[in-house]
Scaffold this motif. Structure first.
Motif, short mmCIF file in Angstrom:
data_model
loop_
_atom_site.label_atom_id
_atom_site.label_comp_id
_atom_site.label_asym_id
_atom_site.label_seq_id
_atom_site.Cartn_x
_atom_site.Cartn_y
_atom_site.Cartn_z
N GLN A 1 0.83 -1.19 0.00
CA GLN A 1 0.00 0.00 0.00
C GLN A 1 0.87 1.24 0.00
OE1 GLN A 1 -3.25 0.54 -0.14
NE2 GLN A 1 -3.97 -1.58 -0.11
N VAL A 2 0.44 2.23 -0.75
CA VAL A 2 1.13 3.51 -0.82
C VAL A 2 0.15 4.61 -0.46
CG1 VAL A 2 2.31 5.15 -2.32
CG2 VAL A 2 2.73 2.69 -2.58
N GLN A 3 0.60 5.53 0.34
CA GLN A 3 -0.21 6.70 0.67
C GLN A 3 0.52 7.95 0.18
OE1 GLN A 3 0.68 4.46 3.42
NE2 GLN A 3 -1.07 3.27 2.65
N LEU A 4 -0.28 8.89 -0.32
CA LEU A 4 0.25 10.15 -0.82
C LEU A 4 -0.42 11.29 -0.07
CD1 LEU A 4 0.02 9.36 -4.64
CD2 LEU A 4 2.02 9.13 -3.17
N VAL A 5 0.37 12.19 0.47
CA VAL A 5 -0.17 13.31 1.23
C VAL A 5 0.41 14.60 0.68
CG1 VAL A 5 -0.41 14.39 3.47
CG2 VAL A 5 -0.46 11.89 3.28
N GLU A 6 -0.49 15.48 0.23
CA GLU A 6 -0.07 16.77 -0.31
C GLU A 6 -0.05 17.85 0.78
OE1 GLU A 6 -3.06 15.05 -3.46
OE2 GLU A 6 -2.96 15.28 -1.28
N SER A 7 0.74 18.86 0.53
CA SER A 7 0.75 20.04 1.39
C SER A 7 1.25 21.22 0.57
CB SER A 7 1.64 19.84 2.62
OG SER A 7 2.98 19.60 2.23
N GLY A 8 1.03 22.42 1.11
CA GLY A 8 1.57 23.61 0.47
C GLY A 8 0.58 24.46 -0.28
N GLY A 9 -0.66 24.03 -0.36
CA GLY A 9 -1.65 24.86 -1.03
C GLY A 9 -2.00 26.08 -0.20
N GLY A 10 -2.77 26.97 -0.82
CA GLY A 10 -3.18 28.16 -0.10
C GLY A 10 -3.62 29.25 -1.04
N LEU A 11 -3.68 30.46 -0.50
CA LEU A 11 -4.11 31.63 -1.24
C LEU A 11 -2.88 32.42 -1.68
CD1 LEU A 11 -6.35 33.61 -2.16
CD2 LEU A 11 -6.20 34.64 0.13
N VAL A 12 -2.84 32.78 -2.94
CA VAL A 12 -1.71 33.55 -3.47
C VAL A 12 -2.23 34.57 -4.46
CG1 VAL A 12 -1.30 31.85 -5.30
CG2 VAL A 12 0.58 33.33 -4.55
N GLN A 13 -1.55 35.69 -4.55
CA GLN A 13 -1.96 36.73 -5.48
C GLN A 13 -1.49 36.41 -6.89
OE1 GLN A 13 -0.42 40.42 -3.92
NE2 GLN A 13 -2.20 40.69 -2.58
N PRO A 14 -2.18 36.95 -7.89
CA PRO A 14 -1.72 36.76 -9.27
C PRO A 14 -0.27 37.21 -9.44
CG PRO A 14 -3.91 37.70 -9.25
CD PRO A 14 -3.44 37.69 -7.82
N GLY A 15 0.49 36.42 -10.15
CA GLY A 15 1.90 36.70 -10.33
C GLY A 15 2.79 36.09 -9.26
N GLY A 16 2.19 35.57 -8.22
CA GLY A 16 2.96 34.99 -7.14
C GLY A 16 3.39 33.57 -7.41
N SER A 17 4.05 32.98 -6.43
CA SER A 17 4.58 31.62 -6.53
C SER A 17 4.12 30.78 -5.36
CB SER A 17 6.10 31.64 -6.57
OG SER A 17 6.58 32.34 -7.70
N LEU A 18 4.13 29.49 -5.58
CA LEU A 18 3.74 28.54 -4.54
C LEU A 18 4.45 27.24 -4.83
CD1 LEU A 18 1.70 29.05 -2.21
CD2 LEU A 18 -0.01 27.85 -3.57
N ARG A 19 4.84 26.55 -3.79
CA ARG A 19 5.44 25.22 -3.97
C ARG A 19 4.61 24.20 -3.22
NH1 ARG A 19 11.31 22.71 -2.23
NH2 ARG A 19 10.30 22.70 -0.16
N LEU A 20 4.16 23.20 -3.96
CA LEU A 20 3.41 22.10 -3.38
C LEU A 20 4.35 20.93 -3.10
CD1 LEU A 20 0.28 22.08 -5.71
CD2 LEU A 20 0.69 23.44 -3.65
N SER A 21 4.01 20.18 -2.07
CA SER A 21 4.78 18.99 -1.73
C SER A 21 3.86 17.79 -1.65
CB SER A 21 5.49 19.17 -0.39
OG SER A 21 6.34 20.28 -0.39
N CYS A 22 4.39 16.65 -1.98
CA CYS A 22 3.65 15.39 -1.85
C CYS A 22 4.62 14.35 -1.31
CB CYS A 22 3.08 14.94 -3.18
SG CYS A 22 2.37 13.27 -3.14
N THR A 23 4.29 13.82 -0.16
CA THR A 23 5.14 12.82 0.47
C THR A 23 4.48 11.45 0.38
OG1 THR A 23 6.11 14.44 1.96
CG2 THR A 23 6.31 12.13 2.58
N ALA A 24 5.24 10.50 -0.08
CA ALA A 24 4.76 9.13 -0.21
C ALA A 24 5.22 8.30 0.98
CB ALA A 24 5.27 8.51 -1.51
#
Length: 117
Positions: A1-24
């Motif tokens: 069995q494998v589980q995937l968990v995301e993190s790093g989402g949120g609210l950002v303004q246009p033109g901004g940056s965001l980094r998402l993570s997913c740990t298995a």
């Protein structure tokens, strides 16, 4: 069995940056590839990028080349999605995807990204 968990989402303004993570976790050795998809309101889920767990070969859907970058940290069993120059239309739920050597496709629960001023 494998589980995937995301993190790093949120609210950002246009033109901004965001980094998402997913740990298995779980049967890590069975995973041959990880990636990201997204689903915007009222639209179908679409692939953004994938990366192989071995060689680290990345593949992008044409629409996402240039602004989005996928990477991985094998030691942390984590895949990242760096998103730059975000636009209003990038608002969506972003899902981590995993493919196993047994032919399984796995999904995380998703993380919300909202681009708004």
């Amino acid at each position: 069995q494998v589980q995937l968990v995301e993190s790093g989402g949120g609210l950002v303004q246009p033109g901004g940056s965001l980094r998402l993570s997913c740990t298995a976790s779980g049967d890590i050795a069975s995973i041959y590839g990880l990636g990201w998809h997204r689903q915007a309101p009222g639209k179908e889920r679409e692939m953004i990028a994938t990366i192989t767990t071995g060689a680290g070969d990345a593949m992008y859907a044409e629409n996402f080349k240039g602004r989005f970058t996928i990477s991985r940290d094998s030691a942390k069993n984590t895949v990242y999605l760096q998103m730059n120059s975000l636009k209003l239309e990038d608002t969506a739920i972003y899902y981590c995807w995993g493919g196993t050597r047994y032919g399984q496709e796995l999904w995380g629960r998703g993380t919300q990204v909202t681009v708004s001023s």
